[in-house]
Design an enzyme around this catalytic site. Structure first.
Site, PDB file in Angstrom:
ATOM      1  CD  GLU A  93      65.700 -95.957 -10.214  1.00 46.03           C
ATOM      2  OE1 GLU A  93      64.967 -96.150 -11.218  1.00 46.03           O
ATOM      3  OE2 GLU A  93      65.325 -96.157  -9.047  1.00 46.03           O
TER       4      GLU A  93
ATOM      5  CG  ASP B 133      54.889 -83.298  -6.386  1.00 43.12           C
ATOM      6  OD1 ASP B 133      54.749 -82.101  -6.686  1.00 43.12           O
ATOM      7  OD2 ASP B 133      54.609 -84.233  -7.156  1.00 43.12           O
TER       8      ASP B 133
ATOM      9  CG  ASP C   1      50.376 -80.495  -9.679  1.00 48.32           C
ATOM     10  OD1 ASP C   1      49.710 -79.546 -10.142  1.00 48.32           O
ATOM     11  OD2 ASP C   1      50.931 -81.337 -10.392  1.00 48.32           O
TER      12      ASP C   1
ATOM     13  CB  CYS D 175      44.390 -70.732 -13.674  1.00 48.17           C
ATOM     14  SG  CYS D 175      45.179 -69.171 -14.088  1.00 48.17           S
TER      15      CYS D 175
ATOM     16  N   GLY E 191      58.830 -76.384 -13.132  1.00 50.47           N
ATOM     17  CA  GLY E 191      58.892 -76.044 -14.549  1.00 50.47           C
ATOM     18  C   GLY E 191      57.549 -75.730 -15.164  1.00 50.47           C
ATOM     19  NE  ARG E 192      51.893 -77.500 -18.287  1.00 46.81           N
ATOM     20  CZ  ARG E 192      51.215 -78.388 -19.026  1.00 46.81           C
ATOM     21  NH1 ARG E 192      51.410 -79.684 -18.839  1.00 46.81           N
ATOM     22  NH2 ARG E 192      50.366 -77.984 -19.935  1.00 46.81           N
ATOM     23  NE  ARG E 193      49.991 -79.819 -13.118  1.00 44.52           N
ATOM     24  CZ  ARG E 193      50.155 -80.607 -14.174  1.00 44.52           C
ATOM     25  NH1 ARG E 193      50.375 -80.068 -15.357  1.00 44.52           N
ATOM     26  NH2 ARG E 193      50.120 -81.915 -14.055  1.00 44.52           N
TER      27      ARG E 193
ATOM     28  CG  ASP F  11      51.151 -86.720  -4.691  1.00 44.66           C
ATOM     29  OD1 ASP F  11      50.790 -87.691  -3.978  1.00 44.66           O
ATOM     30  OD2 ASP F  11      51.304 -86.815  -5.921  1.00 44.66           O
TER      31      ASP F  11
ATOM     32  CG  LEU G 219      61.608 -93.020  -9.910  1.00 39.34           C
ATOM     33  CD1 LEU G 219      61.378 -93.384 -11.367  1.00 39.34           C
ATOM     34  CD2 LEU G 219      63.077 -93.114  -9.555  1.00 39.34           C
TER      35      LEU G 219
END
Length: 467
Positions: free
Chosen positions: A90, A160, A162, A173, A212-214, A367, A377
């Site tokens: 998928e 994952d 984060d 931050c 791509g970010r954090r 997570d 996903l």
């Protein structure tokens, strides 16, 4: 950063009963949109990420690399290959307006690239390999009796992490913002989890990817990992779940530790946590100087008398490093006193609290829900984050302390490099990213897949000869 089951969208969802290639794209017919420069005249601007995505998918996105990985040796060139394997994987595209197009599948890299150029998704998520082509799932969803029921059968073990989950630790931050002072928390996570997955579980093929970010993701791609049950996935994730959030007050942190430390936790503490705590995290965040974090940290000392002595000692020390040294000295002395008084309960609590503090602030915070289910996903490598424009590049875990998220190439930067060097992808930052992918992950796994296919072919030939 990840999506579970049927995601909600801000617009009506596309009809997911048809194949992925049948969806209308908000940019259909605009595959060459934004192509306003000629080779050698690079002037793509930052901030125009979505407008640049048609060019990114046309010239730079490594569709061949991705599909070769996801096929795990199952290609048409091998007689022993499962030729339908790739079409059971998928893909989910997030289209402009946060419209989710789930249950798409592609036969090869040409089909994938064609779809990317037609639909221009802002994000690509990867799901599991199902027992049937997910675009044809409607024919199996209501199966009864001995009929085939649409279900996932294989999926990488994924994790994952984060940065927003460390907001109670960061003083530099918060939310989606990151900097070089707080990024070492991700470095710690990579070092601890990579060592644990390899040493404690025996996994070899780990793909680390910047989100791509954090944040960061890891894809565990050993065959054994891809076939884990949901229960086994949950067990692996829980193995790394030392930090348990806060107590009812919402301020005092809780960790799942015993003394002496489990060998894996002792390894993590000695090799990673304590060095980074003393050399990087404390001086970067000044946790024992900042009023809020200092108070919350002191609350983790279970004995009130010991806590008061530590607070008094802090009045004579200026930096977080100096204060931590005082804390360790006072706690160690208090633990010995409790032991001499045969107050074993107090001894265990006080002796453990320094460990509790370090693990609560620095140990990886997964997570867990992302890892527990095969049908979860997760964002694919080489995506472009729509907010930052940065590519989700692979990372080398052996050099993770050198990784700088602020130096990760943006889609505009890559296109400028591509045009200025005559269209040579290998001479751009994407070429470097693919090299990291191959060197740290795919080259070794590809050899294993080839060996597996060779063995499978010999077994098939032997069976045919017997007949």
């Amino acid at each position: 950063m990840s999506t579970m089951a049927e995601p909600l969208s801000k617009k009506p969802k596309l009809d997911d009963t048809v194949t992925g290639m049948d969806h209308d794209s908000p940019t259909a017919g605009k595959e060459n949109a934004g192509e306003t420069t000629t080779m050698g005249k690079a002037n793509y601007a930052e901030g125009d990420t979505h407008d640049l995505m048609p060019l990114y998918y046309k010239h730079l996105f490594p569709a061949e690399t991705m599909m070769k990985w996801l096929a795990y040796g199952n290609d048409s060139k091998r007689p022993s290959a499962d030729n339908g394997f790739m079409q059971r994987r998928e893909f989910c595209f997030t289209l402009e307006g946060d419209v989710f197009a789930r249950y798409q599948s592609f036969k090869n890299s040409e089909d994938l690239r064609k779809a990317l150029r037609q639909k221009v998704p802002t994000k690509i998520d990867l799901g599991p390999v199902f027992n049937v082509d997910p675009t044809k799932r409607a024919a199996y969803s209501g199966a009864t009796g001995a009929g085939t029921v649409f279900a996932p059968v294989e999926r990488e073990l994924v994790m994952d992490i984060d940065m927003t989950d460390y907001d109670d630790v960061r003083t530099c931050c918060s939310a989606a913002n990151i900097c070089n002072k707080c990024w070492p928390l991700m470095t710690v996570a990579i070092k601890v989890i990579d060592a644990g997955l390899r040493a404690d579980f025996g996994f070899k093929h780990l793909l680390w990817v910047y989100s791509g970010r954090r944040g960061i993701h890891v894809w565990v791609c050993d065959k054994r990992a891809r076939h884990l049950t949901n229960e086994a996935r949950a067990a692996v994730a829980e193995y790394f779940s030392v930090y348990k959030g806060t107590d009812a007050s919402g301020t005092t942190k809780r960790v799942n530790l015993t003394v002496p430390l489990h060998p894996a936790l002792r390894r993590a503490y000695d090799d990673v946590l304590r060095p980074y705590w003393l050399e990087t995290i404390l001086p970067n965040q000044e946790l024992l100087v900042d009023d809020k974090t200092r108070e919350n940290l002191l609350n983790m000392i279970p004995d009130a008398s010991t806590r008061q002595k530590v607070e008094s000692a802090f009045q004579k020390s200026d930096t977080s490093i100096q204060r931590w040294e005082k804390l360790e000295q006072i706690v160690s002395k208090a633990a010995k006193s409790a032991l001499n008084a045969k107050d074993y309960t107090a001894n265990r609590g006080i002796a453990r609290c320094a460990y509790d503090i370090v693990f609560a602030h620095v140990y990886p915070r997964l997570d867990v829900e992302v890892s527990k289910h095969m049908n979860h996903l997760l964002k694919a490598p080489f995506c472009v984050h729509p907010k930052t424009g940065r590519v989700c590049v692979p990372m080398d875990p052996t050099k993770c302390e050198q990784f700088d998220p602020m130096a990760v190439p943006t889609v505009a930067q890559l296109l400028n490099e591509h045009d200025s060097n005559g269209g040579k992808v290998e001479a751009t930052g994407m070429g470097a990213a693919v090299n990291v992918f191959n060197k740290t992950f795919w080259t070794a796994l590809e050899k294993e897949c080839e060996l597996e296919m060779t063995v499978k072919s010999k077994e098939n030939n032997a069976t045919t000869t017997e007949w």
